[in-house]
Design an enzyme around this catalytic site. Structure first.
Site, mmCIF file in Angstrom:
data_model
loop_
_atom_site.group_PDB
_atom_site.id
_atom_site.type_symbol
_atom_site.label_atom_id
_atom_site.label_comp_id
_atom_site.label_asym_id
_atom_site.label_seq_id
_atom_site.Cartn_x
_atom_site.Cartn_y
_atom_site.Cartn_z
ATOM 1 N N LYS A 174 51.394 31.931 98.444
ATOM 2 C CA LYS A 174 50.093 32.439 98.897
ATOM 3 C C LYS A 174 49.083 32.394 97.750
ATOM 4 C CE LYS A 174 51.701 35.474 102.678
ATOM 5 N NZ LYS A 174 53.084 35.213 102.975
ATOM 6 N N SER A 198 56.286 33.749 99.886
ATOM 7 C CA SER A 198 54.937 34.319 99.730
ATOM 8 C C SER A 198 54.322 34.082 98.351
ATOM 9 C CB SER A 198 54.954 35.809 100.038
ATOM 10 O OG SER A 198 54.962 35.986 101.425
ATOM 11 N N TYR A 245 50.920 26.442 106.363
ATOM 12 C CA TYR A 245 51.432 27.731 105.877
ATOM 13 C C TYR A 245 52.953 27.655 105.641
ATOM 14 C CZ TYR A 245 53.051 32.531 105.919
ATOM 15 O OH TYR A 245 53.694 33.698 105.590
ATOM 16 N N TYR A 274 53.392 43.520 98.584
ATOM 17 C CA TYR A 274 53.352 44.060 99.950
ATOM 18 C C TYR A 274 53.104 45.573 99.912
ATOM 19 C CZ TYR A 274 56.335 39.877 100.118
ATOM 20 O OH TYR A 274 56.877 38.657 99.922
ATOM 21 N N VAL A 329 60.023 36.288 99.976
ATOM 22 C CA VAL A 329 61.329 36.642 100.554
ATOM 23 C C VAL A 329 62.439 35.649 100.194
ATOM 24 C CG1 VAL A 329 60.475 38.067 102.466
ATOM 25 C CG2 VAL A 329 60.762 35.607 102.806
HETATM 26 N N1 GLN Z 1 57.696 32.443 105.164
HETATM 27 C C1 GLN Z 1 57.720 33.860 105.155
HETATM 28 C C2 GLN Z 1 57.076 34.414 106.406
HETATM 29 O O1 GLN Z 1 56.116 33.870 106.823
HETATM 30 C C3 GLN Z 1 57.020 34.368 103.926
HETATM 31 C C4 GLN Z 1 57.004 35.862 103.868
HETATM 32 C C5 GLN Z 1 57.278 36.426 102.523
HETATM 33 O O2 GLN Z 1 57.713 35.795 101.559
HETATM 34 N N2 GLN Z 1 57.070 37.711 102.448
HETATM 35 O O3 GLN Z 1 57.518 35.353 106.990
#
Ligand code: GLN
Length: 307
Positions: free
Chosen positions: A66, A63, A191, A243, A261
């Site tokens: 992002k 993430s 993505y 988050y 993650v």
């Molecule tokens: N690739 C992970 C997902 O889409 C990214 C989520 C994350 O880092 N929180 O679930």
């Protein structure tokens, strides 16, 4: 204490906490990492880089990417166009939640830092085909990390695609709500590719330092991102970057940050330095347990809390 001493101390203090977390298992490849590993890098003024622990172990941005995709989309399309598809409000829900998306037909994702929002942002990236869009965003990541050899971890990418059931559900819901218009598979390709970019703490400390410095290269002073875009992105990192732990993190650490993650967290201490921490053992929100502890310590010791 010098930077080096502080980083080592942060690492030592955080080490016991790694036993309290677990690696992500819903993306099979991520579960192969050693949950006891910790790394940290700090990029200070004039690009002074300092690191400790497993700071050159590669992990995927997840993430954290992002932030990069959002910057690329804002540079390409402007804020008005991007924020017609995605909001700027925190959710208080898990990063991959879709409950609120289905509450109102046509509703936009809450913000670009959760999966639904980042998937909507991915649809904003323009290019002749998906390979070109992936290349454009990867180039952006290379520029912001000052690492031209940054690349996509193909094993993680395959793993994401194999088990990305929730993300598939999200993109389909967005398509039926009219929020995205591109091919769902191509949007996911971009993505997932961004999530699978492999980097280390030093790469990401540089990215964090660009954001901390208002958009300029910490080593050369060259402008890489417009200031108004950096300000917008930093504000979203404060309100939504961790988050459903973003509020507590703002209270305890108080630095615009974004976690993934894969176990990484980037923190942009405005006007001061960029920090990247790594520890693949995650808490229930999906944030690195050891990473959080290191940031709490450094925020206090170095007086980095923006509030
Ligand atoms: N690739 C992970 C997902 O889409 C990214 C989520 C994350 O880092 N929180 O679930």
């Amino acid at each position: 204490m010098e930077y080096g001493g502080l980083l080592n101390e942060a690492l030592l203090r955080a080490q016991p906490y790694t036993a309290r977390g677990k690696t992500a298992t819903y993306i099979g490849e991520l579960s192969k990492k050693d949950p006891s590993h910790l790394g940290i890098a700090l990029c200070g003024p004039e690009g002074r880089m300092c690191s400790a622990g497993y700071s050159s172990e590669k992990f995927t941005m997840q993430s954290i990417s992002k932030v990069v995709t959002l910057i690329a989309a804002l540079e390409q399309n402007g804020a008005e166009s991007v924020f017609s598809r995605v909001g700027m409000e925190p959710t208080g829900d898990a990063f991959n939640s879709m409950v609120r998306l289905d509450l109102l037909s046509g509703s936009r994702p809450f913000n670009p830092m959760i999966n639904a929002g980042a998937i909507a942002v991915a649809d904003c990236i323009r290019g002749n085909n998906v390979a070109e869009r992936v290349a454009l965003c990867l180039d952006f990541a290379r520029k912001l990390t000052r690492n031209p050899s940054l690349s996509i971890d193909q094993a993680v990418l395959a793993s994401e695609k194999a088990t990305g059931y929730k993300n598939r559900a999200i993109v389909n819901l967005l398509e039926s709500n009219g929020v995205v218009s591109g091919s769902p598979e191509e949007i996911l390709e971009l993505y997932f590719s961004m999530c699978s970019i492999s980097a280390d703490c030093r790469d990401l400390a540089c990215l964090a330092a660009v954001l901390a410095g208002g958009g300029t290269d910490p080593f050369t002073g060259e402008r890489l991102v417009r200031f108004d875009i950096v300000r917008l992105v930093r504000s979203l990192m404060v309100t939504c970057g961790m988050y459903d732990y973003s509020g507590e993190f703002a209270s305890t650490v108080g630095i615009p940050s974004k976690s993934g993650v894969g176990g990484g967290i980037i923190s942009a201490a405005i006007g001061k330095c960029g920090i990247a921490v790594y520890g693949p053992a995650l808490d229930s929100h999906g944030n690195s347990v050891g990473g959080l502890k290191m940031l709490e310590y450094l925020s206090d010791e170095m007086d980095l809390n923006m509030f």
